[in-house]
Design a protein around this motif. Structure first.
Motif: not given
Length: 305
Positions: A28-57
């Motif tokens: 539930s938090g949105t601290t700067a630390a939570a948004d740092k790059p991950f240790n590995l390179d994970y790749a989401p896909h279209d639609g995975m964050f449509a509720n948070s960012a909208g439908k535009d890819f």
């Protein structure tokens, strides 16, 4: 099974689960630390964050970057307009992000099979390779998923294997001058599919003998088909070109099933894996809450240092 439809349906129809866990509380938090790059390179896909960012890819890609992701994958990239492919490539370049796999046109599941040596199927595959070169130029991708199709049970297995190798060599000859890698994916969707295990795929890659033919190790499928994940990845390591994620059972985000993803990710990191890990799975909870929990699950599984 249509791979794009699977992912889309899992995102849209995810069932609600309880949220009173420590994992949810941490999301539930949105601290700067939570948004740092991950240790590995994970790749989401279209639609995975449509509720948070909208439908535009493109907006979703920006949101993914803000939440610490540095790559995307898009199975259906070749079905997008050339203009959209270019826009996606430009957005990724501007953000310093990378493009993961897209599925080779007509290269999915049982759509056509290379095991029979039928010329019409080989022609479809090679045409898909040529189209993938043009798609890759526009979106900045270098990886395309190939599934050789079904068994032909009228032919001896060794003959089928030789037929597949011969066709893949022709495909590699098209892709290799452009630095594009086809990653062969063994699947668990149906026992009719020719590719089923990492060892089988390893042998085929060795026979094709091209830097443009490697293994796509989908952890979800391989947990179902062969298990013993870390050992089997180690055995096939020199031919693995891409990794995909999904917990089992359910094919949802890490922490929802039986796979100890923190240990798997730690092992990959210790092996020096610098490639992309495609998030080819659904989400266990609906709405923005589910998307927040998804990120929290990756933060927890990525905390192996």
């Amino acid at each position: 099974m249509n791979r794009r439809s699977f992912v889309k349906n899992n995102v849209l129809t995810a069932t609600a689960l309880g949220m009173g866990t420590g994992l949810w509380a941490r999301s539930s938090g949105t601290t700067a630390a939570a948004d740092k790059p991950f240790n590995l390179d994970y790749a989401p896909h279209d639609g995975m964050f449509a509720n948070s960012a909208g439908k535009d890819f493109l907006d979703q890609i920006k949101y993914m970057y803000e939440r610490g992701f540095r790559s995307i994958e898009d199975n259906g990239m070749t079905s997008r307009t050339p203009e959209m492919q270019t826009k996606i490539g430009e957005a990724l370049a501007k953000l310093g992000m990378h493009m993961g796999v897209f599925v080779l046109p007509k290269g999915g599941n049982g759509a056509n099979t290379l095991a029979t040596k039928k010329q019409e199927h080989i022609d479809i595959f090679l045409d898909g390779c040529r189209k993938s070169v043009e798609t890759a130029k526009r979106c900045g991708g270098k990886l395309t998923t190939v599934v050789p199709g079904d068994f032909d049970r009228r032919l001896p297995l060794d003959i089928q294997t030789a037929n597949v190798v011969e066709a893949l060599r022709k495909g590699a000859a098209i892709l290799e001058p452009h630095g594009i890698v086809m990653v062969l994916e063994p699947l668990s969707d149906t026992p009719d599919l020719f590719l089923r295990t990492s060892a089988q795929t390893y042998a085929i890659c060795k026979a094709v003998n091209s830097p443009s033919c490697k293994i796509l190790y989908d952890i979800y499928h391989m947990q179902k088909n062969e298990g013993n994940l870390i050992t089997n990845m180690g055995l096939a390591w020199e031919e693995i070109g891409y990794v995909q994620i999904g917990d089992n059972p359910g094919r949802k985000e890490p922490t929802t099933g039986e796979i100890n993803y923190k240990n798997v990710f730690k092992w990959l990191h210790e092996k020096g894996y610098k490639g992309i890990l495609g998030m080819e799975h659904g989400i266990s909870q609906p709405g923005k809450a589910g998307e927040d929990r998804l990120i929290a699950a990756y933060r927890e599984s990525d905390a192996f240092m």
